[in-house]
Design an enzyme around this catalytic site. Structure first.
Site, PDB file in Angstrom:
ATOM      1  N   ASP A 181      11.339  10.619   3.942  1.00 44.53           N
ATOM      2  CA  ASP A 181      12.474   9.796   4.372  1.00 44.53           C
ATOM      3  C   ASP A 181      13.665  10.259   3.557  1.00 44.53           C
ATOM      4  O   ASP A 181      13.684  10.135   2.333  1.00 44.53           O
ATOM      5  CB  ASP A 181      12.160   8.316   4.096  1.00 44.53           C
TER       6      ASP A 181
ATOM      7  N   GLU B   5      17.255   7.949   8.163  1.00 43.11           N
ATOM      8  CA  GLU B   5      16.499   6.895   7.490  1.00 43.11           C
ATOM      9  C   GLU B   5      16.496   5.606   8.300  1.00 43.11           C
ATOM     10  O   GLU B   5      15.455   4.959   8.466  1.00 43.11           O
ATOM     11  CB  GLU B   5      17.077   6.631   6.094  1.00 43.11           C
ATOM     12  N   GLU B   6      17.665   5.239   8.815  1.00 40.95           N
ATOM     13  CA  GLU B   6      17.751   3.987   9.569  1.00 40.95           C
ATOM     14  C   GLU B   6      16.869   4.019  10.820  1.00 40.95           C
ATOM     15  O   GLU B   6      16.205   3.036  11.154  1.00 40.95           O
ATOM     16  CB  GLU B   6      19.209   3.710   9.967  1.00 40.95           C
TER      17      GLU B   6
END
Length: 505
Positions: A271, A289-290
């Site tokens: 990540d 990441e989101e």
């Protein structure tokens, strides 16, 4: 909201970008498909869990090291885990999460937020929203043990059931966690967890985020999940001596097609994190990441208890489930329907999906990243995420990664690929590298890996070359980019050092 099954790609972001960044991390796919889509070792030859893993020890609470929130003696495959202890233990201090249902909570937000008109709820979501209310209200019977805060410098794990995670996330949806709606509290150094920013404005991005999250809540309210998830904060106490390392580069599979979450199944999936894990997942951010936190929403609960990551720290999350598919990226992101996650489970009933959050440095200038101190920081951060001291290399899965910190963070793709290969070599892991459509990067990184491997150039020798590049090339460049690229410099230096000395003739 429960139809469709397409996937997209990913990258990393700062916690909140003022506006959505350009597609980043080398993830700008070319319209024209290259003739060659991968190079190096076939991906089928890289280690994946659970096939390469060794048998897990018995799951148990270990004082100061591992907090387990379920009855381990009753853990059975396919059965919903039983919370431990049987009754809620009320704790309100600075080392545990402050729960909404604590008798010491002076902010009675649950009752205020959760009073819903049944007709309105039916009109909006049918039975979903009322079911989410009930899931949130069950938290005091599900999460009975105080949840420790994973503070900076700690080496500690938290294992909880997927059902416990779901109840905590339902509370986050209804914004019920006390003292978490402002960063001007004792949680200044923690990510936000209440979803209030997700409900602000009418952004199309936030609509797609909510579709993705409601798909998750629909799944967990219709069928109780039965697995476990482990969150491990890890701190690197003794970084490697990079200069003296004799480790050789490991296998590399590099491809301009595919994604970390799909093609890197069973591997250690990177990540590209913010130091506040999850970045802008419940705000306006919508990049690598989101997106991962949205399609695997159980990752979001880490924001409840994980303090900002330090320079030699990472967060490892094992067992999260993918509930949604998606298409697009950033501004073009679209929820793509529900996803059936067929990933097998390990001996602790966790999905064999291991995700490591490592945050890259953000560089204001291109040259800054070649400074030895910055090189050391990025190597140590990656190594912290990849290394598993005490485990044999043959039992470690490959690292599935990509252009870590190379978008708005300003990282150079070729440098970051090389640094991750060095860290993986030192950790004894092979690498599956996804360039997200960049075929030239795929070729360049593969050629460098093959060049170094064929000449048995060690990690320490590459590290020394990085130092030489900074001192002999970058220092004299002032603010402009070097005329000699890093890879060209390495080719030249290695070739000249291995060339026969003319005096020998």
């Amino acid at each position: 909201w429960v139809r469709g099954t397409r996937n997209g790609d990913m990258r990393d972001s700062p916690e909140e970008s003022p506006e959505e960044q350009d597609r980043d991390e080398g993830s700008s796919p070319s319209d024209a498909k290259p003739d060659v889509t991968w190079l190096g070792t076939p991906i089928s030859e890289l280690g994946r869990m659970p096939d390469c893993g060794q048998q897990l020890p018995r799951l148990k609470n270990v004082s100061g090291q591992h907090t387990v929130l379920i009855r381990t003696d009753l853990l059975q495959n396919g059965k919903v885990p039983v919370p431990y202890p049987a009754k809620f233990t009320d704790t309100w201090d600075d080392v545990h999460v402050k729960m909404p249902w604590s008798g010491m909570n002076l902010f009675p937000v649950i009752n205020e937020v959760m009073v819903l008109e049944p007709d309105a709820a039916e009109h909006l979501f049918g039975s979903l929203l009322p079911d989410m209310v009930q899931l949130a209200l069950r938290a005091s019977e599900l999460c009975t043990k105080p949840i420790p805060l994973l503070k900076g410098g700690m080496n500690h794990s938290i294992t909880m059931s997927q059902e416990q995670v779901a109840s905590l996330l339902a509370n986050a949806f209804f914004c019920s966690f006390p003292r978490r709606n402002s960063r001007k509290t004792e949680y200044l150094n923690y990510p936000d967890i209440n979803f209030f920013r997700l409900f602000e404005g009418a952004s199309p991005k936030k609509i797609e985020k909510l579709k993705t999250l409601m798909c998750y809540f629909k799944s967990v309210t219709e069928q109780r999940p039965t697995g476990l998830v482990t969150f491990t904060r890890k701190s690197l106490d003794r970084p490697p001596n990079w200069k003296s390392s004799q480790s050789q580069l490991t296998k590399l599979h590099i491809t301009c097609e595919g994604t970390i979450e799909d093609d890197g199944y069973g591997m250690l999936q990177v990540d590209f994190a913010n130091q506040f894990v999850g970045g802008g997942v419940i705000g306006s951010g919508l990049v690598q990441e989101e997106i991962r936190f949205l399609i695997n929403p159980e990752l979001i609960v880490s924001r409840l208890f994980t303090e900002a990551l330090g320079h030699k720290e990472c967060l490892i999350i094992t067992g999260t489930q993918q509930y949604s598919s998606y298409t697009g990226y950033a501004q073009s992101y679209k929820w793509g329907g529900s996803h059936q996650d067929s990933t097998p489970r390990d001996g602790w009933q966790r999905k064999c999906t291991e995700i490591v959050a490592i945050d890259a440095l953000q560089f204001r200038s291109f040259l800054e990243q070649f400074h030895p101190a910055r090189i050391n920081r990025e190597l140590n951060k990656a190594y912290c995420g990849f290394a598993r001291p005490g485990e044999r290399s043959q039992n470690l899965s490959a690292v599935a990664t990509g252009n870590w910190g190379c978008g708005v963070f300003g990282g150079d793709t070729r440098l970051k690929a090389l640094l991750q290969m060095l860290a993986a070599a030192e950790a004894g892991r092979d690498v599956a590298y996804f360039t997200f459509g960049d075929s030239q990067l795929m070729t360049d990184v593969h050629n460098m890996h093959a060049f170094l491997t064929a000449r048995n150039i060690s990690v320490g020798e590459v590290y020394d070359l990085l130092g030489q590049y900074y001192s002999s090339v970058c220092k004299s460049c002032l603010s402009r980019r070097p005329d000699v690229s890093l890879y060209s410099f390495i080719y030249q230096q290695v070739s000249s050092s291995l060339a026969p000395d003319a005096s020998d003739n």
